[in-house]
Scaffold this motif. Structure first.
Motif, short mmCIF file in Angstrom:
data_model
loop_
_atom_site.label_atom_id
_atom_site.label_comp_id
_atom_site.label_asym_id
_atom_site.label_seq_id
_atom_site.Cartn_x
_atom_site.Cartn_y
_atom_site.Cartn_z
N GLU A 56 -9.65 -5.92 5.89
CA GLU A 56 -10.07 -6.54 7.06
C GLU A 56 -9.68 -5.56 8.41
OE1 GLU A 56 -10.05 -10.90 9.60
OE2 GLU A 56 -8.94 -10.68 7.95
N LYS A 57 -8.33 -5.31 8.55
CA LYS A 57 -8.23 -4.58 9.61
C LYS A 57 -8.64 -3.40 9.61
CE LYS A 57 -5.26 -7.77 11.43
NZ LYS A 57 -5.86 -8.77 12.70
N PHE A 58 -8.47 -2.75 8.50
CA PHE A 58 -9.20 -0.99 8.56
C PHE A 58 -10.73 -1.05 8.88
CE2 PHE A 58 -5.00 -0.32 6.76
CZ PHE A 58 -4.75 1.03 6.96
N ARG A 59 -11.41 -2.20 8.22
CA ARG A 59 -12.72 -2.17 8.44
C ARG A 59 -13.23 -2.15 9.83
NH1 ARG A 59 -16.92 -7.05 6.78
NH2 ARG A 59 -15.33 -7.92 8.07
N GLU A 60 -12.30 -3.05 10.66
CA GLU A 60 -12.57 -2.91 11.84
C GLU A 60 -12.36 -1.74 12.65
OE1 GLU A 60 -9.84 -5.95 13.50
OE2 GLU A 60 -10.94 -8.00 12.47
N VAL A 61 -11.46 -0.82 12.46
CA VAL A 61 -10.90 0.34 13.15
C VAL A 61 -11.71 1.61 12.60
CG1 VAL A 61 -9.07 1.76 13.88
CG2 VAL A 61 -8.76 -0.76 13.88
N ALA A 62 -11.62 1.48 11.32
CA ALA A 62 -12.29 2.81 10.63
C ALA A 62 -13.60 2.61 10.26
CB ALA A 62 -11.56 3.42 9.21
N GLY A 63 -14.35 1.43 10.21
CA GLY A 63 -15.66 1.33 9.59
C GLY A 63 -15.81 1.67 8.32
N THR A 64 -14.83 0.86 7.31
CA THR A 64 -14.72 1.16 5.89
C THR A 64 -16.29 1.14 5.26
OG1 THR A 64 -12.54 0.43 5.89
CG2 THR A 64 -13.67 0.34 3.77
N THR A 65 -16.67 1.82 4.59
CA THR A 65 -18.00 1.81 3.92
C THR A 65 -17.86 1.54 2.28
OG1 THR A 65 -18.26 4.30 3.47
CG2 THR A 65 -18.80 3.10 5.49
N GLY A 66 -16.75 1.62 1.60
CA GLY A 66 -16.49 1.63 0.48
C GLY A 66 -14.98 1.31 -0.10
N LEU A 67 -14.54 1.05 -1.30
CA LEU A 67 -13.15 0.59 -1.66
C LEU A 67 -12.97 1.47 -2.81
CD1 LEU A 67 -13.18 -3.23 -0.85
CD2 LEU A 67 -12.19 -1.37 0.77
N ILE A 68 -11.95 1.79 -2.89
CA ILE A 68 -11.08 2.45 -4.38
C ILE A 68 -9.89 1.58 -4.37
CG2 ILE A 68 -9.97 4.35 -5.59
CD1 ILE A 68 -11.52 6.04 -3.38
N VAL A 69 -9.97 0.96 -5.55
CA VAL A 69 -8.77 -0.22 -5.98
C VAL A 69 -7.96 0.39 -7.14
CG1 VAL A 69 -8.20 -2.55 -6.75
CG2 VAL A 69 -10.27 -2.03 -5.34
N THR A 70 -6.87 0.79 -6.67
CA THR A 70 -5.84 1.63 -7.81
C THR A 70 -4.78 0.46 -8.52
OG1 THR A 70 -4.24 2.14 -6.08
CG2 THR A 70 -6.19 3.74 -6.49
N LYS A 71 -4.11 1.03 -9.43
CA LYS A 71 -2.97 0.38 -9.98
C LYS A 71 -3.12 -1.04 -10.58
CE LYS A 71 0.15 2.62 -6.81
NZ LYS A 71 1.25 2.54 -6.01
N LEU A 72 -4.45 -1.06 -11.07
CA LEU A 72 -4.81 -2.36 -11.90
C LEU A 72 -4.31 -2.57 -13.14
CD1 LEU A 72 -8.63 -2.22 -10.69
CD2 LEU A 72 -7.09 -4.09 -10.16
N ASP A 73 -3.81 -1.38 -13.72
CA ASP A 73 -2.99 -1.39 -14.73
C ASP A 73 -1.66 -2.13 -14.77
OD1 ASP A 73 -2.60 0.73 -13.48
OD2 ASP A 73 -1.34 1.66 -15.24
N GLY A 74 -1.28 -2.33 -13.61
CA GLY A 74 0.27 -2.68 -13.45
C GLY A 74 0.37 -4.18 -13.13
#
Length: 299
Positions: free
Chosen positions: A231-249
């Motif tokens: 939410e915060k990064f989208r406001e400032v950086a204009g996020t256009t996509g996500l990379i979700v890591t560490k899903l195995d943990g």
């Protein structure tokens, strides 16, 4: 494709095993009210979030077939379609990568550089996390391994200056892809977020129209904190996509669905391990098939 699916399935095994304990077998019509509540609780525990979990159950109850197939169809309907990456026709594709420390951002950038290189593209990486010498050194190892080039300055240099120099060089030397790293922003620190906004501004001055994409790396195991970060990064950086890591943990694979649905952002990649092959382009159907148990526990 089979290798891709097997790695994804293995990486999501904790989430799938957790859901299997609360998703009863049987057809949609045969489930009791209590069993539907168990399913909703299981989705919440997998970090789908309360609101989305309730919506998924509500949709699934209206469908036919098994509970798992009904959930799968409902989940697929909640994920926005990912559009093709917006590349530039007259210059490099400029990608800005953001995220807090500890999400696997540096490693992810290295893997992305490798992937682009394997596609035959020339890649330039800007080491903008200038206040963490270890992060720059780690990135340098990945960049060298990828056969890419890197722009770096002295420790503590202005990240915006690194970003500007990187994009300028990318344009002047006709690189295909320019990836700009940023410091591990703490989203509650106003000063750091302002600096991130400055990085984005100078990139657009070095190459009008850039950055073409802004991808945020989030740690799938951090649960609801990941939601706040996006939410915060989208406001400032204009996020256009996500990379979700560490899903195995962790058993929190549902966070992928919650983030995508809540913000309408495409999931570009998911990470289910440490190796290069464990960072995978997101495929909604493969992901959900791997997340849900094949055979639910019968009540």
């Amino acid at each position: 494709m089979s290798s891709f699916f097997s790695r994804l399935k293995q990486g999501l095994s904790r989430s799938r095993d957790s859901l299997a304990q609360l998703v009863p077998g049987g057809s949609v019509d045969a489930l009791s009210e209590e069993e539907w509540l168990d399913i909703e609780d299981g989705l919440i525990m997998a970090d789908c979030g309360g609101e989305l979990s309730g919506s998924l159950v509500q949709q699934a109850r209206k469908r036919r077939g098994s509970s798992i197939e009904a959930l799968k169809t409902s989940m697929l309907s909640m994920i926005p379609d990912a559009k093709e990456i917006n590349t530039s026709e007259n210059g490099p594709f400029v990608l800005l990568v953001v995220g807090v420390n500890g999400t696997g951002k540096t490693t992810t950038i290295g893997k992305l550089a490798t992937m682009f290189g394997q596609q035959g593209k020339s890649v330039l990486v800007g080491a903008g996390d200038t206040f963490r010498a270890a992060a720059v050194d780690q990135l340098a190892v990945w960049v060298e391994r990828a056969g890419a080039d890197m722009v770096r300055q002295h420790d503590g240099a202005d990240p915006a200056s690194v970003a500007f120099d990187t994009v300028q060089r990318g344009v002047a030397r006709n690189y295909d892809v320019v990836i700009v790293d940023t410091a591990g922003r703490v989203q509650t620190d106003r000063g750091l977020m302002d600096e991130l906004a400055k990085v984005r501004r100078v990139i657009s001055k070095a190459f009008p129209g850039a950055p073409h994409e802004v991808w945020q790396v989030v740690d799938g195991g951090t649960g609801q904190n990941a939601v706040v970060q996006v939410e915060k990064f989208r406001e400032v950086a204009g996020t256009t996509g996500l990379i979700v890591t560490k899903l195995d943990g962790s058993g929190k694979g549902g966070i992928v669905l919650q983030l995508s649905h809540t913000y309408g952002l495409p999931i570009r990649y998911v990470g289910v391990g440490e190796t290069l092959e464990d960072l995978m382009p997101f495929n909604a159907e493969a992901f959900i098939t791997s997340l849900l148990p094949e055979h639910a526990v019968k009540s």
